[in-house]
Motif scaffolding. Sequence first.
Motif, PDB file in Angstrom:
ATOM      1  N   LEU A  43       0.817  -1.219   0.000  1.00 25.99           N
ATOM      2  CA  LEU A  43       0.000   0.000   0.000  1.00 25.99           C
ATOM      3  C   LEU A  43       0.851   1.271   0.000  1.00 25.99           C
ATOM      4  O   LEU A  43       0.428   2.300  -0.526  1.00 25.99           O
ATOM      5  N   PRO A  47      -0.956   2.792  -3.435  1.00 29.77           N
ATOM      6  CA  PRO A  47      -2.041   3.144  -2.506  1.00 29.77           C
ATOM      7  C   PRO A  47      -3.441   2.753  -2.992  1.00 29.77           C
ATOM      8  O   PRO A  47      -4.353   2.639  -2.173  1.00 29.77           O
ATOM      9  N   ASP A  48      -3.599   2.507  -4.276  1.00 26.47           N
ATOM     10  CA  ASP A  48      -4.915   2.132  -4.795  1.00 26.47           C
ATOM     11  C   ASP A  48      -5.147   0.616  -4.786  1.00 26.47           C
ATOM     12  O   ASP A  48      -6.176   0.142  -5.251  1.00 26.47           O
ATOM     13  N   ASN A  50      -6.355  -2.901  -3.793  1.00 26.79           N
ATOM     14  CA  ASN A  50      -7.525  -3.383  -3.065  1.00 26.79           C
ATOM     15  C   ASN A  50      -7.110  -4.585  -2.224  1.00 26.79           C
ATOM     16  O   ASN A  50      -6.877  -5.668  -2.758  1.00 26.79           O
ATOM     17  N   ARG A  72      -1.810  -2.244  -9.750  1.00 24.84           N
ATOM     18  CA  ARG A  72      -1.840  -1.475 -10.995  1.00 24.84           C
ATOM     19  C   ARG A  72      -0.529  -0.711 -11.035  1.00 24.84           C
ATOM     20  O   ARG A  72      -0.369   0.332 -10.394  1.00 24.84           O
TER      21      ARG A  72
END
Length: 96
Positions: A43, A47-48, A50, A72
């Motif tokens: 993260l 940070p995106d 899931n 990603r």
Amino acid sequence: MTQEFSHDEEPQEDLFNFPCEFPIKAMGKTVDGFAQTILDIVLKHAPDFNAGTMEMRTSREGKYLSVTCTIRAVSRDQLDNLYRELSAHPLVVMVL
């Protein structure tokens, strides 16, 4: 038309077209907090990500745990930095 490079510079070709989905797997001994540690590092660099998509598998005898996170990826630097931090962590035995 040919490209000229200085002796210090070599042509660099990326194998990836960014952004792309990129799975990264970290393996370590099955200890409390291993998966959370991996998630925290991932993260930090993605940070995106899931957390609900994180995959975990234990070895046959339960001694080792592998955690796979498909992020990603947006750049080679991002992947390199993530790989370096995961590899340097004392709980991590191997990163693929």
